[in-house]
Design an enzyme around this catalytic site. Structure first.
Site, PDB file in Angstrom:
ATOM      1  N   HIS A  52       0.978  -1.228   0.009  1.00  6.85           N
ATOM      2  CA  HIS A  52       0.322   0.278  -0.113  1.00  6.85           C
ATOM      3  C   HIS A  52       0.748   1.195   0.272  1.00  6.85           C
ATOM      4  O   HIS A  52       2.018   1.294   0.220  1.00  6.85           O
ATOM      5  CB  HIS A  52      -1.011  -0.736   1.400  1.00  6.85           C
ATOM      6  CG  HIS A  52      -2.301  -1.213   1.381  1.00  6.85           C
ATOM      7  ND1 HIS A  52      -2.994  -0.780   2.114  1.00  6.85           N
ATOM      8  CD2 HIS A  52      -1.837  -2.599   0.725  1.00  6.85           C
ATOM      9  CE1 HIS A  52      -3.516  -1.988   1.698  1.00  6.85           C
ATOM     10  NE2 HIS A  52      -2.992  -2.683   0.992  1.00  6.85           N
ATOM     11  N   GLU A  54       1.366   3.960   1.723  1.00  2.00           N
ATOM     12  CA  GLU A  54       1.828   4.406   2.550  1.00  2.00           C
ATOM     13  C   GLU A  54       2.804   3.561   3.500  1.00  2.00           C
ATOM     14  O   GLU A  54       3.204   3.915   4.098  1.00  2.00           O
ATOM     15  CB  GLU A  54      -0.102   3.953   3.965  1.00  2.00           C
ATOM     16  CG  GLU A  54      -1.077   5.382   3.904  1.00  2.00           C
ATOM     17  CD  GLU A  54      -1.781   4.997   3.391  1.00  2.00           C
ATOM     18  OE1 GLU A  54      -2.857   4.941   3.170  1.00  2.00           O
ATOM     19  OE2 GLU A  54      -2.334   3.461   2.368  1.00  2.00           O
ATOM     20  N   CYS A  81      -6.362   2.139   5.888  1.00  2.00           N
ATOM     21  CA  CYS A  81      -6.754   0.752   6.214  1.00  2.00           C
ATOM     22  C   CYS A  81      -6.698   0.317   7.040  1.00  2.00           C
ATOM     23  O   CYS A  81      -5.625   1.176   8.061  1.00  2.00           O
ATOM     24  CB  CYS A  81      -6.981  -0.549   4.900  1.00  2.00           C
ATOM     25  SG  CYS A  81      -4.761  -0.820   4.741  1.00  2.00           S
ATOM     26  N   CYS A  84      -2.095  -0.394   6.848  1.00  2.00           N
ATOM     27  CA  CYS A  84      -1.496   1.322   7.054  1.00  2.00           C
ATOM     28  C   CYS A  84      -2.001   2.148   8.200  1.00  2.00           C
ATOM     29  O   CYS A  84      -0.858   2.993   8.911  1.00  2.00           O
ATOM     30  CB  CYS A  84      -2.600   2.202   5.949  1.00  2.00           C
ATOM     31  SG  CYS A  84      -1.495   1.141   4.841  1.00  2.00           S
TER      32      CYS A  84
END
Length: 157
Positions: A52, A54, A81, A84
């Site tokens: 992801h 992040e 999410c 993250c």
């Protein structure tokens, strides 16, 4: 750059990532208006479900010797999410700035799987382990807390 420009840039980078076959997420790590790290989601490109934006940004910061984001801000496309968000809490930026809420994202995009959906992912955490979608069980192991005691003995609390 100001906050509005940085937020707009996350949207621009996310759109570029979509055009390049990726998912619609980007992250900037910023200090005093200067971009220190940029990252986009590479789950599709790498086949790594942890790639992801992040997470990739935090890893890129660590590669630059920045392991504590105190004094930095993180700008993201959408509110993170749970995976993250946990990483962001560990990284400790001063602020998290997002352009899109999870609800707004969910109106146009679904990133779930067989265990959760965008709408239910956060709901998993307050449930007891036995009630969660992911079957989990603890196995008894002799002296299983030894590594934690040893670390504390060597490094303090």
């Amino acid at each position: 750059m100001n906050d509005a420009e940085l937020s707009a840039l996350t949207i621009s980078r996310a759109r570029e990532n979509v055009q390049n076959g990726g998912k619609p997420f980007a992250c900037l790590i910023v200090k005093e208006g200067e971009i220190i790290v940029e990252a986009v989601n590479h789950v599709s490109q790498e086949g790594d479900p942890t790639a992801h934006a992040e997470i990739r940004a935090i890893r890129a910061a660590a590669e630059k010797g920045i392991s504590d984001l105190t004094g930095y801000d993180m700008f993201v496309t959408a509110y993170p999410c749970p995976m993250c968000l946990g990483a962001v809490y560990y990284a400790q930026p001063d602020r998290l700035v997002y352009a899109v809420t999870r609800e707004e994202e969910g109106q146009h995009y679904e990133d779930g799987n067989r265990l959760m959906s965008l709408a239910t992912f956060y709901d998993e955490y307050p449930k007891s382990v036995e009630e969660r979608a992911l079957p989990s069980e603890q196995i008894a192991v002799d002296d299983s807390t030894a590594p934690f005691r040893e670390w504390t003995a060597a490094h303090g609390s």
